[in-house]
Design an enzyme around this catalytic site. Structure first.
Site, PDB file in Angstrom:
ATOM      1  N   VAL A   1     -57.874  88.277 -47.750  1.00 23.26           N
ATOM      2  CA  VAL A   1     -57.098  87.479 -48.706  1.00 23.26           C
ATOM      3  C   VAL A   1     -57.255  88.049 -50.121  1.00 23.26           C
ATOM      4  O   VAL A   1     -56.288  88.160 -50.869  1.00 23.26           O
ATOM      5  CB  VAL A   1     -57.505  85.985 -48.654  1.00 23.26           C
ATOM      6  CG1 VAL A   1     -56.763  85.178 -49.700  1.00 23.26           C
ATOM      7  CG2 VAL A   1     -57.234  85.417 -47.269  1.00 23.26           C
ATOM      8  N   CYS A   2     -58.456  88.439 -50.473  1.00 26.33           N
ATOM      9  CA  CYS A   2     -58.700  89.014 -51.805  1.00 26.33           C
ATOM     10  C   CYS A   2     -57.973  90.349 -51.956  1.00 26.33           C
ATOM     11  O   CYS A   2     -57.403  90.644 -53.014  1.00 26.33           O
ATOM     12  CB  CYS A   2     -60.189  89.185 -52.062  1.00 26.33           C
ATOM     13  SG  CYS A   2     -61.095  87.626 -52.084  1.00 26.33           S
ATOM     14  N   ALA A   3     -57.993  91.146 -50.912  1.00 21.37           N
ATOM     15  CA  ALA A   3     -57.281  92.420 -50.944  1.00 21.37           C
ATOM     16  C   ALA A   3     -55.782  92.178 -51.117  1.00 21.37           C
ATOM     17  O   ALA A   3     -55.125  92.840 -51.936  1.00 21.37           O
ATOM     18  CB  ALA A   3     -57.554  93.201 -49.656  1.00 21.37           C
TER      19      ALA A   3
END
Length: 170
Positions: free
Chosen positions: A63-65
């Site tokens: 999700v952060c990527a």
């Protein structure tokens, strides 16, 4: 650091956020974080620009990527906007990810050393010493125009709402 009243969960479990929670309309607190070259960078270094601060827990999650890829893509279309991507990841991890992904439109900043950003904006997760997910938009006048604490950290932020505000400020 004091607990704040922002309610967020991580994979359905409530977590405690620490730090102050500035409001829309207030002057954005200056903060210092580390650049990819381990140099201190301040929010005030971007004075006179619209600033998007993309906040995330760790670059090494899907999700952060995705969040960083999306803001990098959008940054290419937003002339005169500084997109600052902030986490407590080490600058080396942030740099490695951006190099591998070809992300060169965002500025990665590491809050790992002092948690200065996290404390001043209320994003520090007490239980994990990571930052919660969210977005802060700051106008050229250095006033906060938008702030989102994503209610479920494992979900992406509301890109459309944040980008709408940012585009109105250009």
């Amino acid at each position: 650091m004091d607990k704040n009243n922002v309610k967020v969960t991580f994979k359905g479990n409530p977590v405690t956020l620490l730090g102050k929670t500035p409001k829309v309309g207030e002057t954005a607190p200056d903060f210092t974080a580390l650049s990819s070259s381990l140099e201190p960078v301040k929010l005030s270094d971007y004075e006179g620009k619209v600033k998007i601060i993309a906040v995330y827990p760790s670059i090494d999650t899907g999700v952060c990527a995705a969040q960083n890829r999306r803001f990098n893509e959008e940054a290419d279309k937003l002339d005169g906007v500084a997109v600052l991507s902030v986490s407590v990841d080490l600058p080396f991890a942030q740099s490695r990810f951006c190099a591998a992904e070809g992300l060169n439109n965002i500025v990665t900043l590491s809050d790992h050393k002092e948690l200065d950003f996290g404390a001043k904006y209320g994003f520090v997760i007490e239980e994990l010493r990571l930052l919660a997910r969210g977005t802060v938009i700051i106008g050229k006048d250095n006033k906060i125009k938008y702030i989102e604490y994503v209610p479920e950290i494992a979900q992406e932020p509301d890109y459309e709402a944040a980008l709408k505000v940012a585009k109105e400020l250009i």
